[in-house]
Motif scaffolding. Sequence first.
Motif, PDB file in Angstrom:
ATOM      1  N   ARG A 355       0.836  -1.203   0.000  1.00 52.31           N
ATOM      2  CA  ARG A 355       0.000   0.000   0.000  1.00 52.31           C
ATOM      3  C   ARG A 355       0.875   1.259   0.000  1.00 52.31           C
ATOM      4  O   ARG A 355       1.902   1.325   0.680  1.00 52.31           O
ATOM      5  N   ASN A 356       0.465   2.251  -0.775  1.00 54.67           N
ATOM      6  CA  ASN A 356       1.160   3.547  -0.855  1.00 54.67           C
ATOM      7  C   ASN A 356       2.579   3.430  -1.404  1.00 54.67           C
ATOM      8  O   ASN A 356       3.438   4.266  -1.109  1.00 54.67           O
ATOM      9  N   PRO A 358       4.125   3.142  -5.084  1.00 52.97           N
ATOM     10  CA  PRO A 358       3.802   3.119  -6.517  1.00 52.97           C
ATOM     11  C   PRO A 358       4.411   1.944  -7.270  1.00 52.97           C
ATOM     12  O   PRO A 358       3.772   1.387  -8.172  1.00 52.97           O
ATOM     13  N   GLU A 361       2.167  -1.074  -6.744  1.00 54.82           N
ATOM     14  CA  GLU A 361       0.728  -0.912  -6.941  1.00 54.82           C
ATOM     15  C   GLU A 361       0.127  -2.130  -7.658  1.00 54.82           C
ATOM     16  O   GLU A 361      -0.975  -2.572  -7.354  1.00 54.82           O
ATOM     17  N   GLN A 364      -0.611  -4.898  -5.173  1.00 54.57           N
ATOM     18  CA  GLN A 364      -1.803  -4.618  -4.363  1.00 54.57           C
ATOM     19  C   GLN A 364      -3.066  -4.882  -5.162  1.00 54.57           C
ATOM     20  O   GLN A 364      -4.009  -5.514  -4.668  1.00 54.57           O
ATOM     21  N   GLN A 365      -3.109  -4.408  -6.400  1.00 51.48           N
ATOM     22  CA  GLN A 365      -4.293  -4.613  -7.234  1.00 51.48           C
ATOM     23  C   GLN A 365      -4.509  -6.094  -7.524  1.00 51.48           C
ATOM     24  O   GLN A 365      -5.642  -6.593  -7.471  1.00 51.48           O
TER      25      GLN A 365
END
Length: 431
Positions: A355-356, A358, A361, A364-365
């Motif tokens: 999380r947080n 880049p 990312e 996380q997705q």
Amino acid sequence: MRDILITLIVFGSLPLILRNPVNGVLMWVWISVMNPHTQGWGFATTFPFAFIVAVATLFSVALSRLPKALPMSGITFTLITLVLWMNVTTLFALYPEPAYTQWSKVMKIMLMSLVTMTVIRSREDIQRLMWVLTMSIGYYGVKGGIFTIRSGGVDRVWGPEGTFIGDNNAIALALIMTIPLMHYLQQRSEQRWLRRGLSATMLLSALAALGSYSRGGLLAIAAMVVFMWLKSRHKLAGGALIVLLAPLAFLFMPERWSERMDSIGTYQEDESAMGRINAWYMAWNLARDRFFGGGFEIAEPGTFFLYAPNPTDIHAAHSIYFQALGEHGFVGLGLYLLLLGMTWRSAAWIVRHSRNQPELEWAQQLATMIQASFAGFAVGGAFLSLLYFDVPYYLMGVIVATRLLVAGQQTSASPAMLGHVGGGRHAIGQP
């Protein structure tokens, strides 16, 4: 023509497989999930493509310089333990001959699932695997969605005959599990035409799932959609979209579809539902009586005569949980639930630790969408005998690989972060 095309694709891929075992895993997943040979009309329908690809992949793994050890993970350890336990329960199977036949099929799936966990290591490998999984099932989503529109929802959608997803309920669940994966690929795609194509594929897949007339599928898609909405960053827009599209989809389906879905609330009057409950009681009573369960393939008259409330109503388990319980006892069910739980926790760990950031990312997705996929599987699987369906096991391999990448990224970033925050050497107490 289709038979020749599939044959050319498979045999043309063999040099690529021998060059890199990852290509073998991708080809295996395509054949085992999509079953493209079932779309032919001639010799391809019975040709052993999967066996040829599996042998080539194992040979490539043996020759490859890539690491051959399974990644250290609670998921892999639990899966291996479950596989070993299945071998033990097979020794005590009530019906040895059919049990051995099913054991042979399941062990091939488990072997290739472990091979997948072994060779899928990089972000690029993960991305390619997600595309193969998504397009393999998405093909039937597009096909089934168009069929539903053309028939006005009157005729049911079925999967490829003779496969895990051949049943109308099974293809519905497979499509529901794949929709979140499509959304992940949509998030990671830069081309506008590709994002729009994936949006259309998701809509058609959802429509195909409804067109299957699967009541378990309806519950599964509800669980999946709710989870995706809860995890969405744009809850207001997402909620408005759901409120707009859901009634339109339901209104499009004919009255006979609505009547079937309404029977969820009156299951006591439904012969099919009561047959499943009868099979669940049989599995429960069998597991209480036999520590090792009944082994593979227990849906036989003799088993129901001994353990079912209604001995004449013979059904398959129609539940991943009662299937595990009846075939492999309470230990088998416990191991399977532990495997699902550890997969969910590992996905949650990925979400939390990326999380947080880049550069993470994508992780996380991906982990969030796999959780959404498993949310649908956990609900829909309660009403289907899909304990050995291979897609969840491939997704477990994806979670294992993604967690290792996230952990590696954090390890490599820690020294730099430490030096930046503390001002270089002074941060570790040096003068």
